[in-house]
Design a protein around this motif. Structure first.
Motif, PDB file in Angstrom:
ATOM      1  N   ASP A   2      15.494  12.972  -7.279  1.00  0.00           N
ATOM      2  CA  ASP A   2      16.791  12.311  -7.349  1.00  0.00           C
ATOM      3  C   ASP A   2      16.610  10.892  -7.893  1.00  0.00           C
ATOM      4  O   ASP A   2      15.810  10.110  -7.379  1.00  0.00           O
ATOM      5  N   ARG A  85       9.886  17.604   1.273  1.00  0.00           N
ATOM      6  CA  ARG A  85      10.928  17.947   2.241  1.00  0.00           C
ATOM      7  C   ARG A  85      10.359  18.458   3.553  1.00  0.00           C
ATOM      8  O   ARG A  85      10.888  18.173   4.611  1.00  0.00           O
ATOM      9  N   PRO A 112      16.321  10.542   0.367  1.00  0.00           N
ATOM     10  CA  PRO A 112      17.772  10.558   0.543  1.00  0.00           C
ATOM     11  C   PRO A 112      18.136  10.687   2.014  1.00  0.00           C
ATOM     12  O   PRO A 112      17.409  11.329   2.786  1.00  0.00           O
ATOM     13  N   ASN A 113      19.249  10.111   2.407  1.00  0.00           N
ATOM     14  CA  ASN A 113      19.702  10.236   3.792  1.00  0.00           C
ATOM     15  C   ASN A 113      19.924  11.700   4.171  1.00  0.00           C
ATOM     16  O   ASN A 113      19.679  12.089   5.312  1.00  0.00           O
ATOM     17  N   THR A 114      20.384  12.506   3.209  1.00  0.00           N
ATOM     18  CA  THR A 114      20.660  13.914   3.499  1.00  0.00           C
ATOM     19  C   THR A 114      19.417  14.731   3.789  1.00  0.00           C
ATOM     20  O   THR A 114      19.505  15.836   4.319  1.00  0.00           O
ATOM     21  N   LEU A 115      18.246  14.203   3.432  1.00  0.00           N
ATOM     22  CA  LEU A 115      16.993  14.898   3.722  1.00  0.00           C
ATOM     23  C   LEU A 115      16.253  14.280   4.909  1.00  0.00           C
ATOM     24  O   LEU A 115      15.049  14.451   5.070  1.00  0.00           O
ATOM     25  N   LYS A 138      22.734   5.809  -0.764  1.00  0.00           N
ATOM     26  CA  LYS A 138      22.646   6.926   0.174  1.00  0.00           C
ATOM     27  C   LYS A 138      21.198   7.384   0.369  1.00  0.00           C
ATOM     28  O   LYS A 138      20.921   8.563   0.611  1.00  0.00           O
ATOM     29  N   CYS A 139      20.275   6.419   0.236  1.00  0.00           N
ATOM     30  CA  CYS A 139      18.850   6.654   0.431  1.00  0.00           C
ATOM     31  C   CYS A 139      18.291   5.564   1.330  1.00  0.00           C
ATOM     32  O   CYS A 139      18.927   4.540   1.555  1.00  0.00           O
ATOM     33  N   ARG A 280      18.338  20.746  -2.088  1.00  0.00           N
ATOM     34  CA  ARG A 280      19.096  21.770  -1.363  1.00  0.00           C
ATOM     35  C   ARG A 280      20.115  22.481  -2.241  1.00  0.00           C
ATOM     36  O   ARG A 280      20.890  23.304  -1.765  1.00  0.00           O
TER      37      ARG A 280
END
Length: 346
Positions: A2, A85, A112-115, A138-139, A280
């Protein structure tokens, strides 16, 4: 990777709290091309990357690279990490970096925050003690300084020990954390293996071979196969596939980028369970690239056997690359496609 991750990692180095040392080695683990590299001293920078496409891109750009299987590092005043991940693989990487760092050396990572970036920072803190961080895009970039008075050496060594090749699935294969379906046989691969006819013969290839499970199954049950070539871009899988296939002499395992490194017009048949995601998100383009590579690599009357999640849109690419195809199995959310006689450019 990313681009937001690379931008956030760059921000940490560009006034965000981490200083690039004026002397000493800088190490970049799981390095990728991008905006971070120009901030680092090329003459003192060593990169490590086990995945073939970014490894080759860094090599072409003239960066110094460790051998892809390197997992023990020389001391570095600054170590950057783009973490994987999978939890155990990431822990192993943090541990190796911190164990190698000298007193006062800094280990910097970004996710990333989502990971699970916040959790990842806490993970680094379990062995390093105090951490710092910044959030943007967002990281989260997070870092720790090596302090032997608080560094948990025993836990770091335990994390390294957990991130090693090991037998899984009752000995069906060797694997290690971070590989696809690392601790079990993937249901799609199992279905594909069941669909390969026992009278298949000649020279075969396994594209994106992973731990070597598919090849082991067909060599066990299909006695007319003369040889299997395995191609895998993730170097961490190579040792596992070698162990999985230790009993077979008619195999060759290559660290390779399937899009570029597979020879043309060589194989009687090809097997594959192609990768289908980036992070994802589904990335059907990866599987389409594998189909195109397979069509080039097959002999004029060769056959492709592939498995994919049912919803992935591969049929149009198969039809464009082969003269005929059929779905020979559709169950459990997977489809197995057989395609015959690759089309040649006119």
């Amino acid at each position: 990777m990313d681009t937001d991750v690379l931008d956030t990692l760059k921000l940490a180095l560009d006034g965000g709290g981490v200083t690039v040392p004026e002397s000493g080695t800088v190490l970049f683990l799981r390095a990728e091309p991008g905006p971070v590299l120009p901030l680092l001293p090329r003459d003192r920078l060593t990169c490590q990357q086990a995945f073939k496409p970014p490894h080759d891109a860094l090599k072409a750009a003239g960066y110094t690279l460790l051998a892809p299987g390197t997992e023990t590092f020389e001391p570095a005043e600054l170590t950057l990490i783009l973490p994987p991940r999978q939890k155990d693989e990431a822990r192993g990487l943090y541990a190796r970096a911190m164990l190698a760092a000298p007193e006062g050396g800094v280990v910097l990572a970004c996710l990333p925050n989502t990971l699970g970036a916040k959790t990842a920072e806490k993970t680094l803190g379990e062995i390093a003690g105090e951490t710092e961080s910044l959030s943007k895009n967002k990281c989260r970039a997070f870092w720790a300084r090596k302090d032997l008075s608080v560094f948990n050496t025993a836990l770091a060594e335990a994390w390294v020990a957990a991130d090693q090749p090991q037998p899984v699935a009752g000995g069906a294969m060797w694997s290690r954390p971070g590989l696809f379906s690392w601790d079990r046989v993937d249901a799609g691969s199992e279905l594909l293996a069941e669909c390969i006819p026992e009278d298949i013969k000649g020279m075969g290839a396994d594209l994106g071979a992973g731990q070597g499970y598919l090849t082991k199954e067909v060599l066990t049950h299909c006695p007319k196969i003369s040889h299997m070539d395995l191609y895998e871009a993730e170097h961490r899988a190579i040792a596992c596939a070698t162990q999985t296939l230790e009993a077979f002499g008619n195999v060759t395992i290559s660290w390779a980028d399937v899009a570029r490194d597979v020879p043309n017009n060589r194989y009687d048949f090809i097997l594959m369970n192609p990768p289908f995601h980036v992070g994802r998100a589904d990335a059907a383009g990866l599987g389409q690239t594998f189909i195109q590579a397979a069509s080039r690599a097959l002999k004029p009357h060769g056959s492709l056997y592939m498995v994919a999640n049912r919803h992935l849109p591969y049929e149009a690419t198969v039809a464009a690359c082969f003269k005929q195809y059929e779905i020979i199995e559709d169950s459990g959310g997977y489809k197995v496609i057989r395609a015959d006689r690759p089309k040649r450019p006119k």
